[in-house]
Scaffold this motif. Structure first.
Motif, short mmCIF file in Angstrom:
data_model
loop_
_atom_site.label_atom_id
_atom_site.label_comp_id
_atom_site.label_asym_id
_atom_site.label_seq_id
_atom_site.Cartn_x
_atom_site.Cartn_y
_atom_site.Cartn_z
N TYR A 1 5.98 -24.10 -6.81
CA TYR A 1 6.60 -24.62 -7.73
C TYR A 1 8.09 -25.13 -7.94
CZ TYR A 1 7.32 -24.99 -12.90
OH TYR A 1 7.64 -25.73 -14.08
N ASN B 1 -1.42 -30.74 -9.97
CA ASN B 1 -1.59 -29.81 -10.99
C ASN B 1 -0.93 -28.65 -10.86
OD1 ASN B 1 -4.34 -30.50 -12.37
ND2 ASN B 1 -4.74 -30.99 -10.41
N TYR B 2 -0.36 -27.91 -11.85
CA TYR B 2 0.40 -26.59 -11.79
C TYR B 2 -0.55 -25.33 -11.49
CZ TYR B 2 4.16 -29.81 -12.63
OH TYR B 2 4.93 -30.78 -12.61
N LEU B 3 -0.18 -24.46 -10.88
CA LEU B 3 -1.14 -23.34 -11.06
C LEU B 3 -0.64 -22.19 -12.29
CD1 LEU B 3 -1.49 -22.50 -7.19
CD2 LEU B 3 -3.03 -23.37 -8.46
N THR B 4 -1.44 -21.41 -12.58
CA THR B 4 -1.25 -20.65 -13.64
C THR B 4 0.05 -19.55 -13.38
OG1 THR B 4 -3.49 -20.55 -14.25
CG2 THR B 4 -2.13 -18.56 -15.30
N GLY B 5 0.99 -19.50 -14.49
CA GLY B 5 2.22 -18.84 -14.15
C GLY B 5 3.07 -19.44 -12.95
N ASN B 6 3.00 -20.59 -12.96
CA ASN B 6 3.87 -21.41 -12.09
C ASN B 6 4.04 -20.89 -10.69
OD1 ASN B 6 4.51 -23.11 -14.41
ND2 ASN B 6 6.43 -21.91 -14.81
N CYS C 1 2.00 -25.53 -6.77
CA CYS C 1 1.49 -26.89 -7.07
C CYS C 1 0.38 -27.22 -6.19
CB CYS C 1 2.50 -27.82 -6.91
SG CYS C 1 3.81 -27.77 -8.17
#
Length: 119
Positions: free
Chosen positions: A32, A58-63, A66
């Motif tokens: 990220y 897309n960004y993964l949960t909790g940064n 990517c």
């Protein structure tokens, strides 16, 4: 599970992609807030714009990272060049790809003649 994975690997290795049109996905996962990697991904999108059918970032949960997903359609050699270009962006980029030769895809939604539909 191991046997299924080995079987899938053997099957994919037995497909001869050379000179064939293929379609599939190429997924790149990276850290990220990596502006240089994101800039290079944008350049790749422009360089291969004719072959890219779809792209999402897309960004993964909790940064946590990517995920950049590309859907491509092109000659297998061009897709290989695309994958190598993405791979060269940074050693921290993890890549996964799934490719299917287009000539192996069965027709879907073929219309049935009215006479045949009545039987």
């Amino acid at each position: 599970m191991r046997e299924a994975c080995q079987s899938l690997l053997k099957e994919s290795q037995s497909i001869d992609f050379a000179g064939r049109n293929v379609t599939g996905t190429v997924t790149a996962v990276f850290g990220y807030d990596e502006p240089e990697i994101e800039r290079l991904m944008m350049e790749i999108r422009h360089e291969f714009e004719t072959e890219i059918r779809s792209n999402s970032h897309n960004y993964l949960t909790g940064n946590a990272g990517c995920v950049e997903t590309f859907v491509l359609e092109a000659q297998s050699e061009v897709v290989s060049q695309f994958v190598e270009t993405v791979r060269a962006v940074d050693e921290s980029v993890t890549i996964s790809q799934i490719l299917i030769p287009i000539d192996t895809i069965r027709s879907v939604g073929t219309e049935v003649p009215m006479d045949a539909a009545k039987e």
